[in-house]
Write a protein that holds these residues in place. Structure first.
Motif, PDB file in Angstrom:
ATOM      1  N   ALA A  32      -9.862 -13.529   9.506  1.00  0.00           N
ATOM      2  CA  ALA A  32     -10.462 -13.793  10.813  1.00  0.00           C
ATOM      3  C   ALA A  32     -11.646 -14.722  10.619  1.00  0.00           C
ATOM      4  N   SER A  33     -11.586 -15.865  11.245  1.00  0.00           N
ATOM      5  CA  SER A  33     -12.582 -16.923  11.047  1.00  0.00           C
ATOM      6  C   SER A  33     -13.989 -16.549  11.476  1.00  0.00           C
ATOM      7  N   LYS A  34     -14.116 -15.708  12.519  1.00  0.00           N
ATOM      8  CA  LYS A  34     -15.440 -15.391  13.060  1.00  0.00           C
ATOM      9  C   LYS A  34     -15.953 -14.031  12.589  1.00  0.00           C
ATOM     10  N   CYS A  35     -15.311 -13.460  11.606  1.00  0.00           N
ATOM     11  CA  CYS A  35     -15.681 -12.143  11.076  1.00  0.00           C
ATOM     12  C   CYS A  35     -16.878 -12.269  10.137  1.00  0.00           C
ATOM     13  N   ASP A  64      -6.244 -11.387  15.161  1.00  0.00           N
ATOM     14  CA  ASP A  64      -7.267 -11.295  16.202  1.00  0.00           C
ATOM     15  C   ASP A  64      -7.436  -9.867  16.724  1.00  0.00           C
ATOM     16  N   ASN A  67     -11.939  -6.907  17.158  1.00  0.00           N
ATOM     17  CA  ASN A  67     -13.037  -7.523  17.923  1.00  0.00           C
ATOM     18  C   ASN A  67     -12.823  -8.996  18.244  1.00  0.00           C
ATOM     19  N   ASN A  68     -11.585  -9.411  18.378  1.00  0.00           N
ATOM     20  CA  ASN A  68     -11.276 -10.800  18.769  1.00  0.00           C
ATOM     21  C   ASN A  68     -12.053 -11.822  17.944  1.00  0.00           C
ATOM     22  N   GLN A  69     -11.970 -11.704  16.634  1.00  0.00           N
ATOM     23  CA  GLN A  69     -12.752 -12.557  15.746  1.00  0.00           C
ATOM     24  C   GLN A  69     -11.971 -13.744  15.188  1.00  0.00           C
ATOM     25  N   GLU A  70     -10.963 -14.164  15.945  1.00  0.00           N
ATOM     26  CA  GLU A  70     -10.191 -15.342  15.550  1.00  0.00           C
ATOM     27  C   GLU A  70     -10.074 -16.257  16.753  1.00  0.00           C
ATOM     28  N   THR A  77      -8.489 -22.581  14.028  1.00  0.00           N
ATOM     29  CA  THR A  77      -8.594 -21.668  12.891  1.00  0.00           C
ATOM     30  C   THR A  77      -8.467 -22.431  11.579  1.00  0.00           C
ATOM     31  N   TRP A 123      -9.509  -3.255   9.203  1.00  0.00           N
ATOM     32  CA  TRP A 123     -10.372  -4.397   9.508  1.00  0.00           C
ATOM     33  C   TRP A 123      -9.803  -5.665   8.885  1.00  0.00           C
ATOM     34  N   ASN A 124     -10.425  -6.778   9.223  1.00  0.00           N
ATOM     35  CA  ASN A 124     -10.072  -8.081   8.661  1.00  0.00           C
ATOM     36  C   ASN A 124     -10.303  -8.079   7.145  1.00  0.00           C
TER      37      ASN A 124
END
Length: 157
Positions: A32-35, A64, A67-70, A77, A123-124
């Protein structure tokens, strides 16, 4: 069955049979890119650079579900991973790793190596190490840094 019995998709939705990686150990990761754990991309890239010529395949599967972290757009991405972390290992189309729509590959991985309390991915950056024969040999927690997997990888090369 082994991981070779599954098909995944590239970001452009082109099918890739996992048997394309036959004979090579793999480290399969839901990313996940935003993790907050996204800096692990650097460690995964280092493993790819260090052991890729010896056969290791690091494979990233954006997800995703936590927590919608992608990014919604897979192109964002892949661009984000390349620009921010230098990722050059294969990244695939966004998938689900839990629930009714779990990708069959991840269903298989989870059934082969359950987590501490259940088979569900918590989790991611949960990581699965697969040997050259396509057997899932180990599962690592999201917080396990890639460099802590290095000795296990070396034993499979």
């Amino acid at each position: 069955m082994t991981v070779y019995d599954y098909t995944v998709q590239k970001p452009n939705r082109e099918d890739v049979k996992m048997e394309a990686f036959k004979g090579k150990p793999m480290l399969i990761v839901n990313t996940a890119s935003k993790c907050g754990l996204a800096p692990q991309f650097e460690g995964l890239q280092k493993l790819h650079e260090t052991y890729g010529d010896k056969g290791l395949q690091v494979l990233g599967f954006p997800c995703d579900q936590f927590n919608n972290q992608e990014f919604d757009d897979i192109e964002k991405t892949t661009e984000h991973c390349q620009i921010n972390y230098g990722v050059s290992f294969p990244m695939f189309a966004k998938i689900k790793v839990n629930g009714k729509e779990t990708h069959p590959l991840f269903d298989y991985l989870k059934n082969q190596q359950k987590g501490l309390l259940s088979k569900e991915i918590k989790w991611n950056f949960t990581k699965f190490l697969v040997d050259k024969e396509g057997n899932v040999v180990k599962r690592y927690a999201p917080t396990t840094p890639p460099d802590k997997i290095e000795e296990d990888i070396k034993s499979l090369l």
